[in-house]
Scaffold this motif. Structure first.
Motif, short mmCIF file in Angstrom:
data_model
loop_
_atom_site.label_atom_id
_atom_site.label_comp_id
_atom_site.label_asym_id
_atom_site.label_seq_id
_atom_site.Cartn_x
_atom_site.Cartn_y
_atom_site.Cartn_z
N LEU A 25 -2.11 -3.36 80.80
CA LEU A 25 -1.39 -3.16 79.54
C LEU A 25 -2.34 -2.63 78.47
CD1 LEU A 25 0.91 -6.31 79.17
CD2 LEU A 25 1.57 -3.94 79.66
N SER A 26 -3.50 -3.28 78.39
CA SER A 26 -4.49 -2.87 77.41
C SER A 26 -4.90 -1.41 77.64
CB SER A 26 -5.70 -3.79 77.52
OG SER A 26 -6.70 -3.42 76.62
N GLY A 27 -5.09 -1.09 78.91
CA GLY A 27 -5.49 0.28 79.25
C GLY A 27 -4.44 1.30 78.85
N VAL B 283 -23.99 2.57 68.84
CA VAL B 283 -23.68 4.00 68.95
C VAL B 283 -22.28 4.28 68.39
CG1 VAL B 283 -23.26 5.89 70.56
CG2 VAL B 283 -25.20 4.35 70.92
N ASN B 284 -21.31 3.47 68.78
CA ASN B 284 -19.94 3.74 68.35
C ASN B 284 -19.75 3.58 66.86
OD1 ASN B 284 -18.66 4.46 70.74
ND2 ASN B 284 -18.40 2.34 71.35
N LYS B 285 -20.29 2.52 66.31
CA LYS B 285 -20.01 2.26 64.91
C LYS B 285 -20.85 3.11 63.99
CE LYS B 285 -18.15 -2.33 65.33
NZ LYS B 285 -18.55 -3.24 66.42
N LEU C 10 -9.91 -0.17 61.62
CA LEU C 10 -10.53 0.61 60.54
C LEU C 10 -10.95 2.01 61.03
CD1 LEU C 10 -12.73 -1.97 58.60
CD2 LEU C 10 -10.72 -0.75 57.78
N MET C 11 -11.33 2.09 62.31
CA MET C 11 -11.65 3.40 62.85
C MET C 11 -10.39 4.26 62.91
SD MET C 11 -14.35 2.57 65.83
CE MET C 11 -16.02 2.09 65.45
N CYS C 12 -9.26 3.63 63.19
CA CYS C 12 -7.99 4.37 63.17
C CYS C 12 -7.70 4.88 61.76
CB CYS C 12 -6.85 3.48 63.64
SG CYS C 12 -7.03 2.97 65.35
#
Ligand SMILES: CC1=C(/C=C/C(C)=C/C=C/C(C)=C/C=O)C(C)(C)CCC1
Ligand SMILES: CC1=C(/C=C/C(C)=C/C=C/C(C)=C/C=O)C(C)(C)CCC1
Lengths: 238, 238
Positions: free
Chosen positions: A138-140, A218-220, A88-90
């Motif tokens: 991979l995730s990184g 903080v992020n959301k 959703l942030m994307c």
């Protein structure tokens, strides 16, 4: 009557779960109830900000009770939350750049990489911990691709084209992704038993929970407020 | 069927928890549902009033159940509530003074000192009760700084610049902070076992809970109503 149990004064994890759930709930009410004041172009963006905190709020109420009852760090539930809120942030990145001509394909690319990032992370953390550094790598990489796209790639070019308030907001959101999101991979590294690089950092899981809880808030909420104030500025100007 | 348990007729703490949760809930509905009648400049202020009572409402439902189940004064939860609602009250001061040119820095200063006040208070009350007067003193200094800022400092000057309804509302809010908020440090002093000044006041914890519950309702709903009526007056004039 809710099924409450006694809580210790120095249960800082519990404390941050409580504060987190209330903060997310209040933030959702704030975003949802402010929708009316924006014109429809910006309303969707603020609505999505509210969805992100709303999902987190419901989640935090659950994780809080889980923590109370099981006394264990709810990794499982964090991923449940992320797999919805990060895409959703994307979408938010796409929405604010839409006026500058962002295409749906940009959104899908960002969503795709975010899902790759989370699925591989989950495998490394919860399914195959013996392979944690391979999965983590991979995730990184997926994380890095997202950072690249918004800092230097397609998204950046659109933000420059839009200019003004949109560019300024885009910049702040870029910092959120680079610095704010970085606490999760750092937690992954610190939390890997035996240490991810053969060195045990000796950080206990409950410390990481406190960090995640603060980071999530903080992020959301921060992310949402940036979008909110962009909407306020753009509506006032129009 | 909800999981209810029998309550005694003379359980005054329980009584005030119940009344408190209902009052906060009703106040939130009132503030939220009245939003439409204000223009957007004032809508945010009334919305924040609603958030404050909304957070308190959810909290009170929880504290009420906690009291019922554990039979103990939920100090922990009071701080969870304060750490969100007190900074939001600082935001209110900023919001009503914004038209007179209040800067974000004023808001952040007030928030900063309110957090200092609460964190040090929590340490004195729950974490290191042996050091309660030292922590309480630090907390008191932060409280004093807030009182100074709004009564005589920066915030006062802005209120005078704004004049009219804003100045009048600011004055009432100042009294809330000085008198209404003072019940919390008084409770802290009375509640310190053995007495904070070497004298035991012999007040039991459940008496203090009744006082807190009444005080909270007055502070939160009253504060919100002052902002509400400022919004009504200012919208009517415009
Ligand atoms: C890079 C990386 C990770 C990144 C996670 C991120 C970036 C999560 C972001 C979450 C957000 C933003 C939540 C909502 O607020 C994992 C999965 C920990 C695994 C290790 C490598
Ligand atoms: C000065 C002082 C305190 C002040 C607390 C205050 C001022 C709390 C305000 C709460 C409000 C306004 C709640 C919402 O309605 C403490 C922490 C008890 C510790 C002792 C010293």
């Amino acid at each position: 009557l809710a099924d409450v149990s006694k809580i210790a004064n120095d249960d800082y994890v519990g404390f941050t779960f409580f504060v987190g759930s209330m903060a997310m709930m209040a933030a959702s009410a704030f975003f949802f109830l402010s929708l009316n004041q924006f014109d429809s172009k910006w309303r969707t963006s603020v609505l999505v900000s509210g969805l992100i905190t709303f999902i987190a709020a419901v989640h935090y109420f659950y994780m809080r009770d889980y923590w109370d009852a099981v006394g264990e760090s709810p990794t499982f539930f964090r991923y449940v939350d992320w797999v919805l809120t990060v895409p959703l942030m994307c979408v938010e990145f796409f929405l604010i750049l839409r006026a500058a001509g962002a295409k749906k394909s940009l959104m899908w690319k960002l969503i795709f990489w975010s899902v790759v990032m989370l699925v591989t992370g989950y495998f490394g953390e919860a399914v195959q911990p013996d392979w944690s550094w391979q999965w983590g790598l991979l995730s990184g990489i997926a994380y890095f691709i997202i950072v690249y796209m918004i800092w230097f790639g397609e998204a950046k070019k659109l933000a420059e084209k839009a200019g003004g308030n949109v560019l300024a907001a885009h910049k702040v959101l870029c910092w959120f992704v680079l610095v704010g999101w970085a606490i999760y991979p750092v937690g992954y590294i610190l939390g890997t038993p035996g240490g991810l690089f053969g060195y045990d950092f000796g950080v206990d899981a409950s410390f990481m929970d406190v960090v995640y809880n603060i980071g999530d808030a903080v992020n959301k909420i921060g992310f949402g407020l940036v979008v909110y104030s962009l909407a306020v500025k753009s509506t006032a100007k129009a």
